[in-house]
Design a protein around this motif. Sequence first.
Motif, PDB file in Angstrom:
ATOM      1  N   ILE A  80      20.338  26.500  16.579  1.00  0.00           N
ATOM      2  CA  ILE A  80      18.877  26.482  16.586  1.00  0.00           C
ATOM      3  C   ILE A  80      18.424  26.272  15.147  1.00  0.00           C
ATOM      4  CG2 ILE A  80      18.654  29.001  16.316  1.00  0.00           C
ATOM      5  CD1 ILE A  80      16.264  28.768  18.368  1.00  0.00           C
ATOM      6  N   GLY A  81      17.307  25.570  14.979  1.00  0.00           N
ATOM      7  CA  GLY A  81      16.862  25.333  13.618  1.00  0.00           C
ATOM      8  C   GLY A  81      15.403  24.949  13.504  1.00  0.00           C
ATOM      9  N   ALA A 106      18.748  30.825  25.362  1.00  0.00           N
ATOM     10  CA  ALA A 106      17.886  29.896  24.609  1.00  0.00           C
ATOM     11  C   ALA A 106      16.494  30.501  24.432  1.00  0.00           C
ATOM     12  CB  ALA A 106      17.809  28.538  25.301  1.00  0.00           C
ATOM     13  N   THR A 107      15.944  31.072  25.481  1.00  0.00           N
ATOM     14  CA  THR A 107      14.614  31.688  25.390  1.00  0.00           C
ATOM     15  C   THR A 107      14.620  32.819  24.362  1.00  0.00           C
ATOM     16  OG1 THR A 107      14.159  31.127  27.698  1.00  0.00           O
ATOM     17  CG2 THR A 107      12.798  32.869  26.704  1.00  0.00           C
ATOM     18  N   GLU A 108      15.625  33.645  24.399  1.00  0.00           N
ATOM     19  CA  GLU A 108      15.739  34.765  23.455  1.00  0.00           C
ATOM     20  C   GLU A 108      15.858  34.253  22.015  1.00  0.00           C
ATOM     21  OE1 GLU A 108      18.758  38.565  22.854  1.00  0.00           O
ATOM     22  OE2 GLU A 108      18.520  37.715  24.865  1.00  0.00           O
ATOM     23  N   ALA A 109      16.666  33.216  21.814  1.00  0.00           N
ATOM     24  CA  ALA A 109      16.837  32.649  20.473  1.00  0.00           C
ATOM     25  C   ALA A 109      15.551  31.978  19.983  1.00  0.00           C
ATOM     26  CB  ALA A 109      17.995  31.654  20.469  1.00  0.00           C
ATOM     27  N   VAL A 110      14.894  31.227  20.850  1.00  0.00           N
ATOM     28  CA  VAL A 110      13.659  30.538  20.455  1.00  0.00           C
ATOM     29  C   VAL A 110      12.584  31.553  20.077  1.00  0.00           C
ATOM     30  CG1 VAL A 110      11.741  29.111  21.298  1.00  0.00           C
ATOM     31  CG2 VAL A 110      14.107  28.380  21.686  1.00  0.00           C
ATOM     32  N   LYS A 111      12.430  32.600  20.869  1.00  0.00           N
ATOM     33  CA  LYS A 111      11.420  33.622  20.543  1.00  0.00           C
ATOM     34  C   LYS A 111      11.683  34.231  19.168  1.00  0.00           C
ATOM     35  CE  LYS A 111       9.999  34.882  25.200  1.00  0.00           C
ATOM     36  NZ  LYS A 111      10.003  35.896  26.263  1.00  0.00           N
ATOM     37  N   SER A 112      12.941  34.494  18.849  1.00  0.00           N
ATOM     38  CA  SER A 112      13.249  35.095  17.548  1.00  0.00           C
ATOM     39  C   SER A 112      13.001  34.124  16.401  1.00  0.00           C
ATOM     40  CB  SER A 112      14.685  35.619  17.520  1.00  0.00           C
ATOM     41  OG  SER A 112      15.604  34.556  17.508  1.00  0.00           O
ATOM     42  N   VAL A 140      12.281  26.739  28.913  1.00  0.00           N
ATOM     43  CA  VAL A 140      12.397  27.593  27.726  1.00  0.00           C
ATOM     44  C   VAL A 140      11.114  27.507  26.902  1.00  0.00           C
ATOM     45  CG1 VAL A 140      13.567  27.850  25.495  1.00  0.00           C
ATOM     46  CG2 VAL A 140      14.912  27.552  27.578  1.00  0.00           C
ATOM     47  N   LEU A 141      10.671  26.291  26.627  1.00  0.00           N
ATOM     48  CA  LEU A 141       9.477  26.118  25.793  1.00  0.00           C
ATOM     49  C   LEU A 141       8.232  26.692  26.459  1.00  0.00           C
ATOM     50  CD1 LEU A 141      10.212  22.546  24.406  1.00  0.00           C
ATOM     51  CD2 LEU A 141      10.460  24.740  23.212  1.00  0.00           C
ATOM     52  N   MET A 142       8.102  26.504  27.759  1.00  0.00           N
ATOM     53  CA  MET A 142       6.946  27.053  28.475  1.00  0.00           C
ATOM     54  C   MET A 142       6.965  28.588  28.426  1.00  0.00           C
ATOM     55  SD  MET A 142       5.241  24.389  29.640  1.00  0.00           S
ATOM     56  CE  MET A 142       4.255  24.867  31.009  1.00  0.00           C
ATOM     57  N   LYS A 143       8.136  29.191  28.636  1.00  0.00           N
ATOM     58  CA  LYS A 143       8.255  30.661  28.585  1.00  0.00           C
ATOM     59  C   LYS A 143       7.908  31.200  27.206  1.00  0.00           C
ATOM     60  CE  LYS A 143      12.257  30.906  31.361  1.00  0.00           C
ATOM     61  NZ  LYS A 143      13.597  31.443  31.510  1.00  0.00           N
ATOM     62  N   CYS A 144       8.140  30.387  26.178  1.00  0.00           N
ATOM     63  CA  CYS A 144       7.885  30.815  24.801  1.00  0.00           C
ATOM     64  C   CYS A 144       6.470  30.467  24.330  1.00  0.00           C
ATOM     65  CB  CYS A 144       8.935  30.209  23.873  1.00  0.00           C
ATOM     66  SG  CYS A 144      10.589  30.868  24.173  1.00  0.00           S
TER      67      CYS A 144
END
Length: 178
Positions: A80-81, A106-112, A140-144
């Motif tokens: 992730i970056g 992915a959702t957990e990583a994106v949120k962080s 993932v993007l929608m959830k975030c």
Amino acid sequence: MLIKDIKTERLIIKIPVLDDRFELTQLINDKHVIKWLSDMPFPYTLSHAEEFIERSQEKAMKHETYNFMIFKEKKILGGIGLTEFKKKSCELGYWLGKRYWGNGFATEAVKSILDFGFDQLNLEEIYASYKIGNEGSKRVLMKCGFQFYREKKEFDSVLLKEESLIEMIKKDQSIKQT
């Protein structure tokens, strides 16, 4: 600012080190993964991994780009970056090895990473794109909290053709929108 590891409930997100090169190379060398990524060499070799790791460390030290590996315990799950910085915005990219899809990683990583971008880097907007057909990344993007921004075209260096992408945007919620 020293870049510290980012810890979530299940994950550790950190700048890659040379010891990660074998696992990184093995995990990303999968047509199911690579077809959803932009501008990624395939096959992905150890020298690609070494160059990526060295470049990631240098750019993080200069605060130009932040590329991280996503770990669960001591296993790499993906990457992730935050890249393409312009004023108070940047681009988010991420991927997971196929065997880790569908577990919420992915959702957990994106949120962080969103927290890191908005809270530590003082960004106002973060953009992310997914190729049309990548329903997992869209979810993932929608959830975030990302919202549709535009459709765009991009040349895919692996598939050797132009692909359609949906670009999404997430704005820092702590900033008053006008």
